[in-house]
Motif scaffolding. Sequence first.
Motif, PDB file in Angstrom:
ATOM      1  N   PHE A 258       2.840  -0.475   0.501  1.00 33.59           N
ATOM      2  CA  PHE A 258       3.959  -0.146   1.388  1.00 33.59           C
ATOM      3  C   PHE A 258       4.955  -1.292   1.493  1.00 33.59           C
ATOM      4  O   PHE A 258       4.622  -2.454   1.274  1.00 33.59           O
ATOM      5  CB  PHE A 258       3.430   0.159   2.793  1.00 33.59           C
TER       6      PHE A 258
ATOM      7  N   ASN B 149       1.375  -3.238   5.742  1.00 33.43           N
ATOM      8  CA  ASN B 149       0.406  -2.455   6.520  1.00 33.43           C
ATOM      9  C   ASN B 149      -1.030  -2.925   6.325  1.00 33.43           C
ATOM     10  O   ASN B 149      -1.951  -2.106   6.261  1.00 33.43           O
ATOM     11  CB  ASN B 149       0.487  -0.961   6.166  1.00 33.43           C
TER      12      ASN B 149
ATOM     13  N   PHE C 295      -4.555  -4.220   7.584  1.00 32.49           N
ATOM     14  CA  PHE C 295      -5.248  -3.983   8.844  1.00 32.49           C
ATOM     15  C   PHE C 295      -5.242  -5.291   9.644  1.00 32.49           C
ATOM     16  O   PHE C 295      -5.855  -6.279   9.241  1.00 32.49           O
ATOM     17  CB  PHE C 295      -6.670  -3.501   8.594  1.00 32.49           C
TER      18      PHE C 295
ATOM     19  N   ARG D  55       1.969   2.914  13.342  1.00 27.78           N
ATOM     20  CA  ARG D  55       1.603   4.054  12.509  1.00 27.78           C
ATOM     21  C   ARG D  55       1.222   3.604  11.103  1.00 27.78           C
ATOM     22  O   ARG D  55       0.450   4.267  10.419  1.00 27.78           O
ATOM     23  CB  ARG D  55       2.770   5.029  12.428  1.00 27.78           C
ATOM     24  N   GLY D  56       1.767   2.479  10.685  1.00 27.01           N
ATOM     25  CA  GLY D  56       1.466   1.961   9.357  1.00 27.01           C
ATOM     26  C   GLY D  56      -0.023   1.705   9.153  1.00 27.01           C
ATOM     27  O   GLY D  56      -0.528   1.810   8.042  1.00 27.01           O
ATOM     28  N   GLN D  57      -0.723   1.372  10.242  1.00 28.94           N
ATOM     29  CA  GLN D  57      -2.157   1.078  10.149  1.00 28.94           C
ATOM     30  C   GLN D  57      -2.953   2.315   9.735  1.00 28.94           C
ATOM     31  O   GLN D  57      -3.753   2.268   8.803  1.00 28.94           O
ATOM     32  CB  GLN D  57      -2.671   0.539  11.492  1.00 28.94           C
TER      33      GLN D  57
ATOM     34  N   GLN E  41      -1.709   5.026   8.515  1.00 34.93           N
ATOM     35  CA  GLN E  41      -1.151   5.485   7.250  1.00 34.93           C
ATOM     36  C   GLN E  41      -1.836   4.797   6.064  1.00 34.93           C
ATOM     37  O   GLN E  41      -2.224   5.445   5.096  1.00 34.93           O
ATOM     38  CB  GLN E  41       0.336   5.134   7.249  1.00 34.93           C
ATOM     39  N   ALA E  42      -2.009   3.473   6.181  1.00 33.79           N
ATOM     40  CA  ALA E  42      -2.646   2.722   5.105  1.00 33.79           C
ATOM     41  C   ALA E  42      -4.093   3.173   4.921  1.00 33.79           C
ATOM     42  O   ALA E  42      -4.588   3.287   3.804  1.00 33.79           O
ATOM     43  CB  ALA E  42      -2.591   1.224   5.401  1.00 33.79           C
ATOM     44  N   ALA E  43      -4.763   3.441   6.041  1.00 39.43           N
ATOM     45  CA  ALA E  43      -6.157   3.872   5.967  1.00 39.43           C
ATOM     46  C   ALA E  43      -6.266   5.240   5.303  1.00 39.43           C
ATOM     47  O   ALA E  43      -7.145   5.477   4.467  1.00 39.43           O
ATOM     48  CB  ALA E  43      -6.761   3.913   7.367  1.00 39.43           C
TER      49      ALA E  43
END
Lengths: 256, 292
Positions: A99, A103, A105, B190-192, B194-196
Motif C-alpha cells: 500500500f 499499513n 501492523f 482502516r489500513g490495518q 485492510q492489510a490483514a
Amino acid sequence: MSVPEAMVFAEGVTKSFGSIEVLKGVNMEVAKGQVVCLIGPSGSGKSTFLRCINNLETINSGWLSVDGELVGFRQEGNNLIELREKEVAARRAQIGMVFQHFNLFANKTAIKNVMEGPVAVRRMNKVDAKRLAETLLDKVGLKHKGDAYPSELSGGQQQRVAIARAMAMEPKLLLFDEPTSALDPELVGEVLEVMRELARGGMTMVVVTHEMAFARDVADIIFFMDGGVVVEAGPPSQILNAPQSPRLREFLSNVS
Amino acid sequence: MSVSDQITTPLPARATADRRDTNWKIVRRPSYGRWAVDALLAFVVVGLCWLSFTNPNFQWDVVGKYLFHPAVLNGLWTTVSLTTITMVLGVGIGILFAMMMLSHDRFLKSFAAAYIWLFRGTPLLVQLIFWFNISALYPQINIGIPGGPYLFSFSGNSITPFMAAVLGLALHEGAYMAEIVRGGVQAVGRGQSQAAIALGMTRLQAFGRITLPQALRIIVPATGNQVILMLKTTSLVSVIALPELLYSVQNIYARTFEIIPLLIVASVWYLFMCSLLSLVQYFLEKKLGKGH
Ligand SMILES: Nc1ncnc2c1ncn2[C@@H]1O[C@H](COP(=O)(O)OP(=O)(O)O)[C@@H](O)[C@H]1O
Ligand SMILES: [Mg+2]
C-alpha cells in the motif's frame, strides 16, 4: 474466455460507488512473469482497479480473472455464484499487496509483521515462520531491524518490511499501489531497488506508480488509464516516447 | 586529549580563554512565587487535617468501631460483587452493540443507536426505580413461541432489588461501553484491517488478530475508568433498598445517628477500592503500550 498464460485478465470491467461509475470497462492482460505499470491522472480509477484484482472491491460487470480463476465468483453453467468469504480469503492469500501508506501492523515488530501472514493464514509454525521472515528481511536489507516497531522505522524501511510481509505469503502476483508516493525523495530509491530485484526474480507485478524512470526501466507494458478506462497500452518505449492519444501526451507533459 | 585540543576549531582568543579556564556554575533564579503558593497550600492542608482530627464531632473512635463491622463488610461485599457482575455484563453488552454499530446492516445499526440513545439519555436513578417497579408494567413475563408453550416464565412481582440493580446498572453501563468499544475500534486505522485482509485473513480473523489488540489500548484504560465509576455508582441502588456499602451504613446511622463517622467509614472503603483499581489500571496500561 481467459487466455491460459494470463495472470490477470480483464475485459469490460466496470465498478460503481453508488451512482458514480469509477471503472467504465477496463481491458487489461498481464502475462505470467510480466511487470506492468499503471499510470494515469489522480482519480482515473487505478487504485480501484488494483483493489478489484484481489477482490477488496467487487466488480459490477465484465470479466476479471487471476491465474485462470474468476475473481470472487464461481462459474456454473450460465451462473456466476458468489464465493464464500473463506474462499475469497484463500485466493487473496495468493496475491500480495503493498500500500501507499505501508499499513504495517503498528503493534507488532518488523519480524512479527512478516510472520503474521504465514502464521495466521498459512498455519506455518512459529519457528519456520521466523526463519522465513528473517530470510525475507535480509533480502530487503533489514536483517538488523527485525525487533523494531514500525514507528521506529523510516518510511523507506517500513515499505521494505511491507514488501517482505507480502512476499512471506509466496504470492503468485504482487500488487503495488503507489508504493513510493508517501516517501521522502531520498528514500524512494531503496524501495524501487527492492522492487527491481523482485522483477528480476521473475515475479509477476502490477505497479501503480508515478515514477516514470522506474516504469521505463522495469515495465514490460505500461497501461495508461484515464476516466475509468485503459486509454493506451504498450511497451515503455512506445508509451513514453511515442504517445498516441492527446490525453496521454498531456499527462506525460505534466508529470515529466 | 592533546589530539582533540589540536583539532578544535579556532575561536576568538578571548572566548576560548573564558571557556577553558572557568569551572562554570549554573545559578538558578529563586522562584519566590511558587514557594509562596506551596506555603499557602501546606497551611490549608495542615489546617484542614487539624480541624478534622481535633473536632470531636468527627468521632474517629466510632469510625474505627464500624470500619470492620460485619454489616459494613457485607455491604462492601455486595458493592464489589454488584460492580463485578454489572461490569462484566456491561462490557458484554457494549461489545455486542458496538459490533452492531460497526456493521454494514442499517437495521442493526439503527437498533443499536436507539438503545444507546435511550439508556444514555435517561438518568440512571430513573432507570433503577423503573426496573424495581417493572411489575406494574408486566406482572408476568413469558418468553416462548407466540401461541405455543413458554420456554421461560417469570413473575414481575418476584423481581428482587438485586435483580433490578443488576438490570439497571448493566443496561446503562452497556450503552456507555458500546460507545467506548466503538470509539476504540474506529481509532484503529482502516489500513490495518485492510492489510490483514489483503494477506488472506477473514474479516473476523483480521478483527481478532489485528484490530482488537490495538483497539484495546484505548478501550482498556477507558473501561478502567468505568469500573472505578461503577464502584461508586452502585451507591445509587440504596434507593431501592439494596444493602450495598452506602445502604449498610445508612441502616446503622438510622439507629445510632452517628451519620458523619459512618459516612467516613463508607468513604474509606470506596477510596481503598478505587486506589486498588487504579493500581491495576496503571499496570495494565503499561503492558498495552507496546509499539506506540
Ligand atoms: N470506496 C469508495 N467510495 C466512493 N468513491 C470512491 C471509493 N474509492 C474510490 N472512489 C472514487 O473513485 C474514483 C477513482 O479513485 P481511485 O481508484 O482511487 O483513483 P486513482 O487511484 O487513479 O487516483 C475517485 O473519484 C474516488 O473518489
Ligand atoms: Mg490511487
